[in-house]
Design an enzyme around this catalytic site. Structure first.
Site, PDB file in Angstrom:
ATOM      1  N   GLU A   7       0.854  -1.344   0.093  1.00 14.73           N
ATOM      2  CA  GLU A   7      -0.033   0.000  -0.184  1.00 14.73           C
ATOM      3  C   GLU A   7       0.984   1.219  -0.140  1.00 14.73           C
ATOM      4  O   GLU A   7       2.034   1.190   0.431  1.00 14.73           O
ATOM      5  CB  GLU A   7      -0.867   0.040   1.225  1.00 14.73           C
ATOM      6  CG  GLU A   7      -1.852   1.097   1.297  1.00 14.73           C
ATOM      7  CD  GLU A   7      -2.942   0.899   2.385  1.00 14.73           C
ATOM      8  OE1 GLU A   7      -2.782  -0.029   3.178  1.00 14.73           O
ATOM      9  OE2 GLU A   7      -3.812   1.752   2.307  1.00 14.73           O
TER      10      GLU A   7
ATOM     11  N   ASN B 233     -12.374  -1.519  -0.698  1.00 17.21           N
ATOM     12  CA  ASN B 233     -11.704  -2.158   0.579  1.00 17.21           C
ATOM     13  C   ASN B 233     -12.067  -1.728   1.647  1.00 17.21           C
ATOM     14  O   ASN B 233     -12.411  -0.666   2.151  1.00 17.21           O
ATOM     15  CB  ASN B 233     -10.363  -1.732   0.420  1.00 17.21           C
ATOM     16  CG  ASN B 233      -9.316  -1.852   1.812  1.00 17.21           C
ATOM     17  OD1 ASN B 233      -8.829  -3.034   1.989  1.00 17.21           O
ATOM     18  ND2 ASN B 233      -9.244  -0.673   2.465  1.00 17.21           N
ATOM     19  N   GLU B 234     -12.678  -2.685   2.528  1.00 19.30           N
ATOM     20  CA  GLU B 234     -13.106  -2.224   3.904  1.00 19.30           C
ATOM     21  C   GLU B 234     -14.213  -1.454   3.505  1.00 19.30           C
ATOM     22  O   GLU B 234     -14.171  -0.234   4.353  1.00 19.30           O
ATOM     23  CB  GLU B 234     -12.108  -1.738   4.679  1.00 19.30           C
ATOM     24  CG  GLU B 234     -11.099  -2.868   5.240  1.00 19.30           C
ATOM     25  CD  GLU B 234     -10.202  -2.567   6.457  1.00 19.30           C
ATOM     26  OE1 GLU B 234      -9.927  -1.417   6.864  1.00 19.30           O
ATOM     27  OE2 GLU B 234      -9.421  -3.391   6.810  1.00 19.30           O
TER      28      GLU B 234
ATOM     29  N   TYR C  43      -6.143  -8.922  11.418  1.00 18.80           N
ATOM     30  CA  TYR C  43      -5.056  -8.607  12.096  1.00 18.80           C
ATOM     31  C   TYR C  43      -5.319  -9.147  13.717  1.00 18.80           C
ATOM     32  O   TYR C  43      -6.285  -9.134  14.442  1.00 18.80           O
ATOM     33  CB  TYR C  43      -5.034  -7.114  12.140  1.00 18.80           C
ATOM     34  CG  TYR C  43      -4.582  -6.778  10.974  1.00 18.80           C
ATOM     35  CD1 TYR C  43      -3.419  -6.762  10.083  1.00 18.80           C
ATOM     36  CD2 TYR C  43      -5.538  -5.857  10.206  1.00 18.80           C
ATOM     37  CE1 TYR C  43      -3.015  -6.195   8.912  1.00 18.80           C
ATOM     38  CE2 TYR C  43      -5.119  -5.293   8.630  1.00 18.80           C
ATOM     39  CZ  TYR C  43      -4.020  -5.511   8.261  1.00 18.80           C
ATOM     40  OH  TYR C  43      -3.483  -4.914   6.910  1.00 18.80           O
TER      41      TYR C  43
ATOM     42  N   GLU D 154      -5.966  -9.331   3.691  1.00 19.03           N
ATOM     43  CA  GLU D 154      -5.024  -8.708   4.764  1.00 19.03           C
ATOM     44  C   GLU D 154      -4.667  -9.378   5.903  1.00 19.03           C
ATOM     45  O   GLU D 154      -5.915  -9.718   6.537  1.00 19.03           O
ATOM     46  CB  GLU D 154      -5.212  -7.403   5.019  1.00 19.03           C
ATOM     47  CG  GLU D 154      -5.240  -6.224   3.902  1.00 19.03           C
ATOM     48  CD  GLU D 154      -5.668  -4.666   4.072  1.00 19.03           C
ATOM     49  OE1 GLU D 154      -5.461  -4.447   5.349  1.00 19.03           O
ATOM     50  OE2 GLU D 154      -6.231  -4.086   3.404  1.00 19.03           O
TER      51      GLU D 154
ATOM     52  N   GLN E 221       2.289  -6.156   5.586  1.00 19.09           N
ATOM     53  CA  GLN E 221       2.422  -5.773   4.146  1.00 19.09           C
ATOM     54  C   GLN E 221       3.966  -6.106   3.709  1.00 19.09           C
ATOM     55  O   GLN E 221       4.773  -6.097   4.495  1.00 19.09           O
ATOM     56  CB  GLN E 221       2.119  -4.194   4.021  1.00 19.09           C
ATOM     57  CG  GLN E 221       0.948  -3.829   4.366  1.00 19.09           C
ATOM     58  CD  GLN E 221       0.469  -2.346   3.735  1.00 19.09           C
ATOM     59  OE1 GLN E 221       1.300  -1.627   3.091  1.00 19.09           O
ATOM     60  NE2 GLN E 221      -0.477  -1.828   4.161  1.00 19.09           N
TER      61      GLN E 221
HETATM   62  O1  AHR Z   1      -2.648  -2.424   6.382  1.00 18.85           O
HETATM   63  C1  AHR Z   1      -3.198  -1.096   6.938  1.00 18.85           C
HETATM   64  C2  AHR Z   1      -4.908  -0.970   6.801  1.00 18.85           C
HETATM   65  O2  AHR Z   1      -5.338  -1.799   7.416  1.00 18.85           O
HETATM   66  C3  AHR Z   1      -5.226  -0.979   5.561  1.00 18.85           C
HETATM   67  O3  AHR Z   1      -4.986   0.235   4.828  1.00 18.85           O
HETATM   68  C4  AHR Z   1      -6.668  -1.332   5.752  1.00 18.85           C
HETATM   69  O4  AHR Z   1      -7.394  -1.954   4.812  1.00 18.85           O
HETATM   70  C5  AHR Z   1      -6.592  -2.261   6.907  1.00 18.85           C
HETATM   71  O5  AHR Z   1      -7.343  -1.613   7.973  1.00 18.85           O
END
Ligand code: AHR
Length: 502
Positions: free
Chosen positions: A27, A176-177, A252, A303, A350
């Site tokens: 990103e 995205n999201e 995450y 992600e 990432q």
């Molecule tokens: O990876 C960082 C951020 O995490 C990304 O921009 C977003 O898609 C997610 O919340």
């Protein structure tokens, strides 16, 4: 006596482990693109960092997602094509491009640079189109610019910008999201937007007979959202034939724990959070199966990885690369193997310098993090048929946990190819070694050639990588004995093993 027994059910196939399950995400955030993958003062005339390109090429990464992330829904692709000196400088609504930088985007690295990077690394590009602040025409135009071979202004613009042949970009994310930074939409609202976008982008596909597009919708960790999204998408007059090839979510973990300050109880909790990936995969697959089938719509974990409190927007989401993070990646890759029947891709976040990146750089150096070593150790699984494993393992409860969660102290997964069975085993116990007994059903091990490697034998879980010690985290040979038809291996605390049986 063994602490854990692993049985590999060699004839109980799950499905092919798609190589794309080892995918990556990049990103315009912090030092991922600028300084990480690309630098305007590079000796390379294209601006690419040869050291990073070389590390990523060696890993044979199958797919790379770009340009975001939240940034994708703030990105207008036409800003980033054509002569660099004419490209507009814009604000970046979400991220600065380095710890000292303003949240601005130079647009020096755009579509042609990204697609050239993919060619250099030898990876499949995956572009995420702007749904939050863009429009369907912009997305369809991007497909045309990249993939159309006819006589149009956009196809000609690509040629003028140095790429005569269409790029043939296959993977297209639509948003995205979108439940969050991508427009704060309800599932029904995103479903309606998705249908609009998919209509125009999907129709572009008809003009590119030899380029089969795969369209990707962004889902959520709140699974009720996914169910409502799918019902609304499915409610179109198209019936079940709507153009939706993959549904994604992001997972995450580690948000409450910085590794260097944590203790072993926190490590256990962190690894339990990582393993919650399994529940998310099963729940998103169930949502899909309620309206279609996971044979028609694949699951992508778009992600994933560790996100510790020290990774903040102010420091470009940078955090140390530790053995504990790498151990969590091994645990998650085992989960992915076990769910190869529904998973079509995953992208760790990432690629360079940000969150659980595999590669880290400073001005002149680039090096592999421990998580890179795990991906390397797991690489033989790519493209194999995953098979079921049973793991009898001790567990440890989390102190004071309201949900009574437990950490399985040993994990494993296995896959088979024509002439090889490959087994990965993790000792998730950060305190004690484990003796592990591995049986392969129907296989006479005495007649086989066995090679095994181990990671992190000489390191504590909080060991951090840097430019000077990176080579200390490479795999070492592991002694594996064959006894009464089983493989016996000794795994020190917080280690990962890969065992090849031919
Ligand atoms: O990876 C960082 C951020 O995490 C990304 O921009 C977003 O898609 C997610 O919340």
């Amino acid at each position: 006596m063994a602490n854990a027994r692993i049985t590999v059910h060699t004839a109980a196939g799950i499905d092919r482990i798609e190589p794309e399950v080892h995918g990556h995400f990049s990103e315009h955030l912090g030092r991922c693109i600028y300084e990480g993958l690309w630098t305007s003062d590079s000796a390379d005339e294209g601006g690419f960092r040869e050291d990073v390109v070389s590390l990523l090429s060696d890993l044979e990464i199958p797919v790379l997602r770009w340009p975001g992330g939240c940034f994708a829904d703030d990105y207008h692709w036409e800003d980033g094509v054509g002569p660099q000196e004419e490209r507009p400088r814009r604000r970046n609504l979400f991220w600065a491009q380095g710890p000292e930088e303003l949240p601005e985007e130079s647009n020096a690295f755009g579509t042609d640079e990204f697609l050239e990077l993919c060619e250099r690394i030898g990876t499949e590009p995956y572009l995420a189109a702007n749904v939050g602040s863009g429009d369907p025409q912009e997305a369809a135009d991007w497909v045309e610019y990249c993939n159309y071979d006819g006589d149009t202004e956009l196809a000609d613009r690509r040629r003028e910008n140095g790429h005569e042949e269409p790029y043939g970009v296959k993977y297209w994310g639509l948003g995205n999201e979108n439940w969050g930074c991508g427009g704060q939409m309800t599932p029904e609202q995103y479903a309606r937007e998705y249908r609009r976008y998919a209509t125009y982008v999907g129709t572009m596909d008809n003009l590119m007979l030899d380029h089969e597009l795969e369209l990707i919708a962004c889902g959520f960790e709140g699974h009720e959202w996914n169910r409502r999204f799918l019902e609304e998408v499915n409610g179109s007059p198209w019936g079940v034939e709507f153009p939706l090839d993959h549904l994604t979510l992001h997972h995450y973990y580690g948000r409450t724990m910085n590794v260097p300050e944590a203790d072993e109880e926190k490590y256990d909790q962190f690894l339990v959070e990582a393993l919650e990936m399994e529940d998310h995969i099963e729940r998103i697959a169930a949502a899909i199966n309620a309206v279609a089938t996971t044979d028609d719509i694949g699951v992508i974990i778009d992600e994933w990885g560790s996100w510790h409190p020290e990774a903040t927007a102010d420091n470009g989401l940078e955090q140390p690369g530790t053995v504990l993070d790498a151990l969590s990646a091994a645990a998650v890759l085992d989960v992915f193997n076990d769910h190869s029947d529904v998973l079509t891709m995953t992208n760790i976040a990432q690629t360079v310098n940000v969150l659980q990146c595999l590669v880290e750089t400073d001005e002149d150096d680039a090096w592999a993090r421990p998580t890179y070593r795990v991906f390397d150790l797991y690489a033989p699984h790519k493209g194999n048929e995953a098979v079921q494993t049973s793991v009898e393992t001790p567990t440890r409860g989390l102190d004071g946990d309201d949900e009574d969660r437990e950490l399985p102290l040993v994990g494993a997964s296995a896959s088979v190819a024509d002439d090889e069975t490959y087994v990965t085993v993790t000792n998730l116990d950060c305190r004690e070694r484990k003796t592990v007994d591995v049986t392969l059903e129907g296989m006479d091990l005495d007649s086989k050639s066995i090679d095994a490697e181990i990671l992190f034998e000489d390191h504590d879980p909080d060991a951090e990588v840097d430019a000077d010690n990176a080579e200390e985290f490479t795999a070492e040979e592991l002694d594996v004995a064959v006894d009464s038809g089983s493989l016996i291996a000794e795994l020190p605390a917080s280690t990962v093993a890969g065992i090849s049986i031919r």
